[in-house]
Design an enzyme around this catalytic site. Sequence first.
Site, PDB file in Angstrom:
ATOM      1  N   HIS A  96      -3.258   5.325   2.101  1.00  0.00           N
ATOM      2  CA  HIS A  96      -1.802   5.433   2.228  1.00  0.00           C
ATOM      3  C   HIS A  96      -1.109   4.479   1.262  1.00  0.00           C
ATOM      4  O   HIS A  96      -1.731   3.580   0.706  1.00  0.00           O
ATOM      5  CB  HIS A  96      -1.334   5.190   3.664  1.00  0.00           C
ATOM      6  CG  HIS A  96      -1.579   3.810   4.214  1.00  0.00           C
ATOM      7  ND1 HIS A  96      -2.707   3.455   4.912  1.00  0.00           N
ATOM      8  CD2 HIS A  96      -0.810   2.688   4.174  1.00  0.00           C
ATOM      9  CE1 HIS A  96      -2.620   2.195   5.281  1.00  0.00           C
ATOM     10  NE2 HIS A  96      -1.486   1.687   4.850  1.00  0.00           N
ATOM     11  N   GLU A 145       3.552   4.862   4.692  1.00  0.00           N
ATOM     12  CA  GLU A 145       3.918   3.861   5.685  1.00  0.00           C
ATOM     13  C   GLU A 145       5.236   3.220   5.259  1.00  0.00           C
ATOM     14  O   GLU A 145       5.457   2.977   4.066  1.00  0.00           O
ATOM     15  CB  GLU A 145       2.812   2.782   5.728  1.00  0.00           C
ATOM     16  CG  GLU A 145       3.057   1.652   6.717  1.00  0.00           C
ATOM     17  CD  GLU A 145       1.918   0.628   6.732  1.00  0.00           C
ATOM     18  OE1 GLU A 145       1.125   0.570   5.773  1.00  0.00           O
ATOM     19  OE2 GLU A 145       1.833  -0.121   7.723  1.00  0.00           O
ATOM     20  N   HIS A 200       2.253  -2.234  -0.371  1.00  0.00           N
ATOM     21  CA  HIS A 200       0.820  -2.191  -0.668  1.00  0.00           C
ATOM     22  C   HIS A 200       0.341  -0.757  -0.823  1.00  0.00           C
ATOM     23  O   HIS A 200       1.006   0.180  -0.399  1.00  0.00           O
ATOM     24  CB  HIS A 200      -0.030  -2.901   0.399  1.00  0.00           C
ATOM     25  CG  HIS A 200       0.094  -2.325   1.782  1.00  0.00           C
ATOM     26  ND1 HIS A 200       1.032  -2.740   2.688  1.00  0.00           N
ATOM     27  CD2 HIS A 200      -0.624  -1.363   2.422  1.00  0.00           C
ATOM     28  CE1 HIS A 200       0.897  -2.074   3.820  1.00  0.00           C
ATOM     29  NE2 HIS A 200      -0.088  -1.221   3.692  1.00  0.00           N
TER      30      HIS A 200
HETATM   31 CO    CO Z   1      -0.765  -0.237   5.402  1.00  0.00          CO
END
Ligand code: CO
Length: 134
Positions: free
Chosen positions: A79, A130, A7
């Site tokens: 992020h 991430e 994502h």
């Molecule tokens: Co995230």
Amino acid sequence: MIGRLNHVAIAVSNIEVATAVYRDTLGAEVSEKVAQPDHGVSTVFINLPNTKIELLEPLGENSPIAKFLEKNASGGIHHVCYEVDDIKAARDKLVEAGARVLGDGEPKIGAHGKPVLFLHPKDFCGTLTELEEA
Ligand code: CO
């Protein structure tokens, strides 16, 4: 080492307004809003055919995205999240290469119920990164 883009997270100050932009203006499929008190955010997922957008809104005191929104009042990309097969093996390799893992360096259970960790933006092209175990 990294696999699929899981994502892209966008921090916003008003998640209802942001959800409406994705649902009504862009015509995307959106999830319900979910409070994630352990992470200091509320989330809405925008489901796209090839990945997800994660809308983040601050929740409670000391939200980890509060400072970001002070600097980016209209919101912005917070992020990106890449999938890895083995998060601890990936971490060990990255640390060996000099990358900094945020927090205590141990994977935590993230918003999707899977182990995640965050890497310092200065080590990854100015982008908070991430990793999520797929
Ligand atoms: Co995230």
